[in-house]
Design a protein around this motif. Structure first.
Motif, PDB file in Angstrom:
ATOM      1  N   SER A  51    -133.529 -45.213 -58.741  1.00 11.27           N
ATOM      2  CA  SER A  51    -132.994 -46.517 -59.118  1.00 11.27           C
ATOM      3  C   SER A  51    -133.605 -47.645 -58.296  1.00 11.27           C
ATOM      4  O   SER A  51    -133.545 -48.812 -58.698  1.00 11.27           O
ATOM      5  CB  SER A  51    -131.475 -46.534 -58.914  1.00 11.27           C
ATOM      6  OG  SER A  51    -131.162 -46.507 -57.522  1.00 11.27           O
ATOM      7  N   LEU A  78    -130.863 -35.886 -71.180  1.00  8.23           N
ATOM      8  CA  LEU A  78    -130.915 -37.036 -70.272  1.00  8.23           C
ATOM      9  C   LEU A  78    -132.344 -37.523 -70.074  1.00  8.23           C
ATOM     10  O   LEU A  78    -132.599 -38.732 -70.017  1.00  8.23           O
ATOM     11  CB  LEU A  78    -130.293 -36.661 -68.929  1.00  8.23           C
ATOM     12  CG  LEU A  78    -128.777 -36.463 -68.934  1.00  8.23           C
ATOM     13  CD1 LEU A  78    -128.318 -35.788 -67.652  1.00  8.23           C
ATOM     14  CD2 LEU A  78    -128.068 -37.802 -69.106  1.00  8.23           C
ATOM     15  N   PHE A  83    -132.721 -41.541 -68.881  1.00  3.98           N
ATOM     16  CA  PHE A  83    -131.596 -41.967 -68.044  1.00  3.98           C
ATOM     17  C   PHE A  83    -132.053 -42.214 -66.611  1.00  3.98           C
ATOM     18  O   PHE A  83    -132.708 -41.375 -65.996  1.00  3.98           O
ATOM     19  CB  PHE A  83    -130.490 -40.903 -68.034  1.00  3.98           C
ATOM     20  CG  PHE A  83    -129.333 -41.266 -67.141  1.00  3.98           C
ATOM     21  CD1 PHE A  83    -128.352 -42.119 -67.603  1.00  3.98           C
ATOM     22  CD2 PHE A  83    -129.267 -40.802 -65.835  1.00  3.98           C
ATOM     23  CE1 PHE A  83    -127.283 -42.480 -66.780  1.00  3.98           C
ATOM     24  CE2 PHE A  83    -128.209 -41.162 -65.009  1.00  3.98           C
ATOM     25  CZ  PHE A  83    -127.220 -42.005 -65.482  1.00  3.98           C
ATOM     26  N   PRO A  85    -130.456 -43.564 -62.829  1.00  2.00           N
ATOM     27  CA  PRO A  85    -129.174 -43.824 -62.154  1.00  2.00           C
ATOM     28  C   PRO A  85    -129.032 -45.286 -61.754  1.00  2.00           C
ATOM     29  O   PRO A  85    -130.023 -45.977 -61.497  1.00  2.00           O
ATOM     30  CB  PRO A  85    -129.243 -42.906 -60.925  1.00  2.00           C
ATOM     31  CG  PRO A  85    -130.706 -42.740 -60.656  1.00  2.00           C
ATOM     32  CD  PRO A  85    -131.355 -42.723 -62.007  1.00  2.00           C
ATOM     33  N   ARG A  86    -127.794 -45.745 -61.684  1.00  2.00           N
ATOM     34  CA  ARG A  86    -127.516 -47.117 -61.249  1.00  2.00           C
ATOM     35  C   ARG A  86    -127.744 -47.295 -59.758  1.00  2.00           C
ATOM     36  O   ARG A  86    -127.946 -48.414 -59.282  1.00  2.00           O
ATOM     37  CB  ARG A  86    -126.065 -47.489 -61.580  1.00  2.00           C
ATOM     38  CG  ARG A  86    -125.765 -47.496 -63.074  1.00  2.00           C
ATOM     39  CD  ARG A  86    -124.303 -47.832 -63.353  1.00  2.00           C
ATOM     40  NE  ARG A  86    -123.973 -49.202 -62.980  1.00  2.00           N
ATOM     41  CZ  ARG A  86    -123.175 -49.546 -61.979  1.00  2.00           C
ATOM     42  NH1 ARG A  86    -122.619 -48.610 -61.213  1.00  2.00           N
ATOM     43  NH2 ARG A  86    -122.923 -50.811 -61.714  1.00  2.00           N
ATOM     44  N   ARG A 232    -121.771 -35.407 -66.484  1.00  2.00           N
ATOM     45  CA  ARG A 232    -121.291 -36.787 -66.621  1.00  2.00           C
ATOM     46  C   ARG A 232    -120.283 -37.126 -65.512  1.00  2.00           C
ATOM     47  O   ARG A 232    -120.321 -38.219 -64.939  1.00  2.00           O
ATOM     48  CB  ARG A 232    -120.664 -36.969 -68.002  1.00  2.00           C
ATOM     49  CG  ARG A 232    -120.188 -38.379 -68.311  1.00  2.00           C
ATOM     50  CD  ARG A 232    -119.600 -38.454 -69.723  1.00  2.00           C
ATOM     51  NE  ARG A 232    -119.076 -39.778 -70.017  1.00  2.00           N
ATOM     52  CZ  ARG A 232    -119.790 -40.781 -70.498  1.00  2.00           C
ATOM     53  NH1 ARG A 232    -121.077 -40.608 -70.716  1.00  2.00           N
ATOM     54  NH2 ARG A 232    -119.236 -41.949 -70.759  1.00  2.00           N
ATOM     55  N   LEU A 235    -122.224 -37.727 -62.272  1.00  2.00           N
ATOM     56  CA  LEU A 235    -122.925 -39.010 -62.284  1.00  2.00           C
ATOM     57  C   LEU A 235    -121.941 -40.167 -62.109  1.00  2.00           C
ATOM     58  O   LEU A 235    -122.228 -41.153 -61.409  1.00  2.00           O
ATOM     59  CB  LEU A 235    -123.708 -39.160 -63.582  1.00  2.00           C
ATOM     60  CG  LEU A 235    -124.829 -38.141 -63.816  1.00  2.00           C
ATOM     61  CD1 LEU A 235    -125.505 -38.385 -65.160  1.00  2.00           C
ATOM     62  CD2 LEU A 235    -125.858 -38.190 -62.690  1.00  2.00           C
ATOM     63  N   ARG A 236    -120.785 -40.062 -62.731  1.00  2.00           N
ATOM     64  CA  ARG A 236    -119.763 -41.103 -62.566  1.00  2.00           C
ATOM     65  C   ARG A 236    -119.232 -41.119 -61.134  1.00  2.00           C
ATOM     66  O   ARG A 236    -119.085 -42.187 -60.514  1.00  2.00           O
ATOM     67  CB  ARG A 236    -118.627 -40.856 -63.556  1.00  2.00           C
ATOM     68  CG  ARG A 236    -117.537 -41.919 -63.513  1.00  2.00           C
ATOM     69  CD  ARG A 236    -116.459 -41.659 -64.554  1.00  2.00           C
ATOM     70  NE  ARG A 236    -115.841 -40.354 -64.362  1.00  2.00           N
ATOM     71  CZ  ARG A 236    -115.948 -39.341 -65.203  1.00  2.00           C
ATOM     72  NH1 ARG A 236    -116.660 -39.449 -66.306  1.00  2.00           N
ATOM     73  NH2 ARG A 236    -115.351 -38.190 -64.960  1.00  2.00           N
ATOM     74  N   LEU A 241    -123.522 -43.517 -62.912  1.00  2.00           N
ATOM     75  CA  LEU A 241    -123.181 -43.816 -64.291  1.00  2.00           C
ATOM     76  C   LEU A 241    -121.894 -44.623 -64.303  1.00  2.00           C
ATOM     77  O   LEU A 241    -120.912 -44.248 -63.644  1.00  2.00           O
ATOM     78  CB  LEU A 241    -122.976 -42.509 -65.076  1.00  2.00           C
ATOM     79  CG  LEU A 241    -122.430 -42.627 -66.497  1.00  2.00           C
ATOM     80  CD1 LEU A 241    -123.456 -43.280 -67.412  1.00  2.00           C
ATOM     81  CD2 LEU A 241    -122.027 -41.251 -67.043  1.00  2.00           C
ATOM     82  N   ALA A 243    -118.848 -45.426 -66.212  1.00  2.00           N
ATOM     83  CA  ALA A 243    -118.080 -44.899 -67.342  1.00  2.00           C
ATOM     84  C   ALA A 243    -116.640 -44.710 -66.893  1.00  2.00           C
ATOM     85  O   ALA A 243    -116.376 -44.401 -65.724  1.00  2.00           O
ATOM     86  CB  ALA A 243    -118.665 -43.567 -67.822  1.00  2.00           C
TER      87      ALA A 243
END
Length: 323
Positions: A51, A78, A83, A85-86, A232, A235-236, A241, A243
């Motif tokens: 990122s 992904l 994708f 990452p933030r 998911r 990642l959250r 992510l 979400a």
């Protein structure tokens, strides 16, 4: 190169056993990972998306066993979606490419590994020793990248019917992360297998965090859905992510107290137990290992991933106490 014999986990056994190894149809498509084989890390099969912002290095590993294709399918999703990452860095890994290349939906059991189980070689004596095998050499190849991980999620599925589980190993940080992810909603703390160290048992994860997801039965659509949900959630949880979290669900935590390793080639369960099944009473007979009886050591004993067809030296079942 001609395919070798099926792995020892599937050695011939007594015909009275309930399991038929021919009855495992493949209900999911073999993922196409050809676009990702080269990677961008210098290690074939491993791709890192950075990122550019501070954050952890999360490593997602699939195909430690070449026939466990659900994890590879989700990582390919992904990667195809590009994708990023933030925050931090995210690495996508396809581990045992050689075994995966032999995967055939008509004979799906034959490609778990080529020479040995890649999830039993992660100790320093083997990694830094002189012995060689295809899987051990590949573990040595990917070890430098694993050494940079802050968090590692190893994606697996199971041969026999079982509720999905998160295995957090023996560490406090693994347990904490697994309980936060809470999908699957059953978290098991254990110390691995007598036959060798898993990736999550590798020494790096006494400091960093390694957990292993067993998403359900190989080759079933539900395993794809569960793997996607677990990835998911990670990642959250790591801020990669954005979400909303899912609705809270009850979590079951259990600590493995006994790992039952087959001491003979005559290990037989009394019936087809399912993983996650809880045996109410202590001293319940569940199996024979040759002439030895295997009984539950306490009330409300959870059976973790019983292998209904097991051979000498392999884990038959783990017994866990509910917390």
């Amino acid at each position: 190169m001609t395919p070798g014999p099926p792995p020892a986990d599937f050695a011939p056994v007594d015909s009275a056993r309930p399991a038929d190894l021919q009855a495992f149809p493949v209900h999911i498509a073999t993922p196409d990972i050809s676009a990702f084989r080269q990677g961008n890390t210098g290690i074939p099969g491993f791709t890192t998306h950075d990122s550019g912002l501070p954050g952890p290095h999360v490593v997602l590993v699939s195909l430690i066993h070449g026939n466990e294709i659900a994890g590879a399918a989700i990582l390919a999703e992904l990667l195809r979606a590009k994708f990023t990452p933030r925050r931090g860095k995210l690495t996508f890994g396809f581990a045992n490419l050689a075994a995966f290349d032999r995967f055939n939906s008509q004979t799906p059991l034959a490609s778990r590994h080529i020479e040995e189980d890649m999830n039993r070689v992660w100790d320093d004596l083997q990694l830094f020793g002189v012995r060689r095998s295809l899987e051990l050499n590949r573990a040595r190849e990917i070890r430098p990248l694993v050494d940079t991980a802050d968090i590692l999620l190893d994606l697996h599925t199971m041969l026999w019917p079982s509720n999905p589980v998160l295995l957090c190993g023996p560490t406090a940080q693994g347990r904490e992360l697994a309980l936060k992810l809470a999908t699957p909603a059953t978290v098991i703390a254990d110390s691995g297998h007598a036959g060798g160290k898993r990736l999550i048992d590798y020494g790096r994860f006494s400091e960093a965090t390694g957990i292993l997801a067993e998403a359900g039965q190989h080759w079933e659509p539900a395993a794809l859905s569960q793997t996607r949900a677990t990835v998911r959630a990670l990642l959250r949880q790591t801020g990669m992510l954005l979400a909303p979290p899912p609705p809270p669900a009850p979590i079951t935590f259990a600590q493995v107290t006994h790992t039952i390793t087959a001491r003979t080639n005559r290990f037989v369960f009394l019936r087809s137990f399912q993983g996650g099944e809880i045996i109410p009473a202590a001293d319940t007979l569940i199996a024979h290992d040759g002439d030895t009886e295997i009984r539950t050591p306490y009330d409300s004993c959870m059976l973790v991933m019983p292998s209904l067809r097991v051979s000498l030296g392999h884990t038959a079942v783990r017994l866990a106490r509910l917390a």
